[in-house]
Design a protein around this motif. Sequence first.
Motif, PDB file in Angstrom:
ATOM      1  N   GLN A 121     -11.642  42.443  59.329  1.00 26.61           N
ATOM      2  CA  GLN A 121     -12.505  41.725  58.405  1.00 26.61           C
ATOM      3  C   GLN A 121     -13.014  42.665  57.323  1.00 26.61           C
ATOM      4  O   GLN A 121     -13.234  43.848  57.563  1.00 26.61           O
ATOM      5  N   LEU A 122     -13.212  42.098  56.130  1.00 33.30           N
ATOM      6  CA  LEU A 122     -13.762  42.866  55.022  1.00 33.30           C
ATOM      7  C   LEU A 122     -15.245  43.145  55.275  1.00 33.30           C
ATOM      8  O   LEU A 122     -15.971  42.298  55.778  1.00 33.30           O
ATOM      9  N   VAL A 123     -15.669  44.341  54.913  1.00 31.71           N
ATOM     10  CA  VAL A 123     -17.048  44.739  55.148  1.00 31.71           C
ATOM     11  C   VAL A 123     -17.826  44.665  53.831  1.00 31.71           C
ATOM     12  O   VAL A 123     -17.526  45.389  52.889  1.00 31.71           O
ATOM     13  N   TRP A 124     -18.808  43.787  53.783  1.00 30.83           N
ATOM     14  CA  TRP A 124     -19.697  43.672  52.623  1.00 30.83           C
ATOM     15  C   TRP A 124     -21.130  43.886  53.100  1.00 30.83           C
ATOM     16  O   TRP A 124     -21.543  43.321  54.108  1.00 30.83           O
ATOM     17  N   ASN A 125     -21.877  44.685  52.362  1.00 29.89           N
ATOM     18  CA  ASN A 125     -23.263  44.985  52.723  1.00 29.89           C
ATOM     19  C   ASN A 125     -24.173  43.925  52.109  1.00 29.89           C
ATOM     20  O   ASN A 125     -24.633  44.067  50.967  1.00 29.89           O
ATOM     21  N   ILE A 126     -24.424  42.868  52.843  1.00 29.71           N
ATOM     22  CA  ILE A 126     -25.234  41.754  52.337  1.00 29.71           C
ATOM     23  C   ILE A 126     -26.706  42.149  52.137  1.00 29.71           C
ATOM     24  O   ILE A 126     -27.311  41.769  51.126  1.00 29.71           O
ATOM     25  N   PRO A 127     -27.336  42.894  53.059  1.00 33.09           N
ATOM     26  CA  PRO A 127     -28.728  43.320  52.817  1.00 33.09           C
ATOM     27  C   PRO A 127     -28.884  44.131  51.541  1.00 33.09           C
ATOM     28  O   PRO A 127     -29.856  43.945  50.793  1.00 33.09           O
ATOM     29  N   LEU A 128     -27.927  45.022  51.266  1.00 31.65           N
ATOM     30  CA  LEU A 128     -27.992  45.799  50.025  1.00 31.65           C
ATOM     31  C   LEU A 128     -27.847  44.892  48.817  1.00 31.65           C
ATOM     32  O   LEU A 128     -28.576  45.046  47.824  1.00 31.65           O
ATOM     33  N   LEU A 129     -26.937  43.934  48.886  1.00 28.61           N
ATOM     34  CA  LEU A 129     -26.751  42.988  47.785  1.00 28.61           C
ATOM     35  C   LEU A 129     -28.024  42.199  47.536  1.00 28.61           C
ATOM     36  O   LEU A 129     -28.440  42.002  46.381  1.00 28.61           O
ATOM     37  N   THR A 130     -28.674  41.745  48.605  1.00 28.89           N
ATOM     38  CA  THR A 130     -29.930  40.996  48.477  1.00 28.89           C
ATOM     39  C   THR A 130     -31.007  41.847  47.823  1.00 28.89           C
ATOM     40  O   THR A 130     -31.732  41.385  46.930  1.00 28.89           O
ATOM     41  N   GLY A 131     -31.116  43.095  48.253  1.00 29.19           N
ATOM     42  CA  GLY A 131     -32.112  43.991  47.671  1.00 29.19           C
ATOM     43  C   GLY A 131     -31.862  44.240  46.196  1.00 29.19           C
ATOM     44  O   GLY A 131     -32.807  44.246  45.382  1.00 29.19           O
ATOM     45  N   LEU A 132     -30.601  44.440  45.814  1.00 25.87           N
ATOM     46  CA  LEU A 132     -30.275  44.697  44.411  1.00 25.87           C
ATOM     47  C   LEU A 132     -30.529  43.468  43.544  1.00 25.87           C
ATOM     48  O   LEU A 132     -30.958  43.589  42.393  1.00 25.87           O
ATOM     49  N   ILE A 133     -30.276  42.282  44.098  1.00 28.30           N
ATOM     50  CA  ILE A 133     -30.569  41.049  43.350  1.00 28.30           C
ATOM     51  C   ILE A 133     -32.075  40.927  43.111  1.00 28.30           C
ATOM     52  O   ILE A 133     -32.524  40.544  42.019  1.00 28.30           O
ATOM     53  N   CYS A 134     -32.867  41.254  44.126  1.00 22.07           N
ATOM     54  CA  CYS A 134     -34.330  41.212  43.971  1.00 22.07           C
ATOM     55  C   CYS A 134     -34.793  42.195  42.897  1.00 22.07           C
ATOM     56  O   CYS A 134     -35.672  41.886  42.083  1.00 22.07           O
ATOM     57  N   ILE A 135     -34.193  43.388  42.885  1.00 17.28           N
ATOM     58  CA  ILE A 135     -34.534  44.381  41.866  1.00 17.28           C
ATOM     59  C   ILE A 135     -34.159  43.865  40.481  1.00 17.28           C
ATOM     60  O   ILE A 135     -34.920  44.024  39.517  1.00 17.28           O
ATOM     61  N   ALA A 136     -32.998  43.222  40.369  1.00 13.63           N
ATOM     62  CA  ALA A 136     -32.552  42.685  39.086  1.00 13.63           C
ATOM     63  C   ALA A 136     -33.499  41.595  38.589  1.00 13.63           C
ATOM     64  O   ALA A 136     -33.835  41.541  37.396  1.00 13.63           O
ATOM     65  N   VAL A 137     -33.944  40.725  39.490  1.00 16.85           N
ATOM     66  CA  VAL A 137     -34.876  39.653  39.110  1.00 16.85           C
ATOM     67  C   VAL A 137     -36.214  40.244  38.668  1.00 16.85           C
ATOM     68  O   VAL A 137     -36.787  39.824  37.654  1.00 16.85           O
ATOM     69  N   LEU A 138     -36.728  41.217  39.422  1.00 17.96           N
ATOM     70  CA  LEU A 138     -37.984  41.866  39.054  1.00 17.96           C
ATOM     71  C   LEU A 138     -37.866  42.552  37.706  1.00 17.96           C
ATOM     72  O   LEU A 138     -38.768  42.444  36.854  1.00 17.96           O
TER      73      LEU A 138
END
Length: 260
Positions: free
Chosen positions: A10-27
């Motif tokens: 299976q492909l490995v994607w870091n979802i928690p990191l993606l969520t954190g970066l999206i929050c930073i982008a919104v802020l």
Amino acid sequence: MFYAVWLEGQLVWNIPLLTGLICIAVLYGCLVTFYTNIKIYHKQPLLFFLCLGILYVTLGSPLSTLSHLSFSFHMMQMSILYFIIPPLFLLGIPESFPKILKGINKLFLPPLVALYTFAVLFLMYHLPIVLTFLSKNSFVHNGYLVLLFIMALSMWCPIVKDRNKPFALLSGLLLMPACILFIITGFIGGLNNPFLAQMTANLCISPSAISSLHILPPPFNTGLDQIMAGILMIVMHKFALILTVRFGKKVHVQEWGRMG
């Protein structure tokens, strides 16, 4: 080429990191909208979002697995983390942000101290005994990388904000020993890759997965691989310096033009 990004099928994607970066982008978007005259589609926000995107691809996407397979891929990842992302991050921060945001600078060491500290820690990171130790202690390893990133932000400040060419030259000279270490060890026989050893020990990727990848040609994971890694680091650092100075001039001219 990219079958190495599979982890037990299976492909490995870091979802928690993606969520954190999206929050930073919104802020960031909210701060830019309410506290500056800059539009989201202007150059500084685009550079900041580009920084976040590159950060995720480097650390959170399946391609990050490649950094464990050879020293040249590893050095490419390290160069992006410490030579590309920090200046993009700093270039994306408008001078007109609230003063409370500028207070974050107090958490960082003076740039010259940060530069020397980064150079020493970066060299130590690639010493065989240190690299092997860190590969077996994920918590310490991650803490070490975070500390390097904080030092990188501090040492890039004079280059981004003041376009300090003597400081940029000094940074290249101080980072040279790490490059030379890879090149010399490549010529004398090379080092074992501790991260690849840990993956084959089922800490990252199972041995069966590694043996079935077959994506790296003979130059990789050899002495030539380490010579390539040292040269790659020199080239990417120089490339980052040139782009930072050029983008810095354009960004500051545009921002002061809008503020005027």
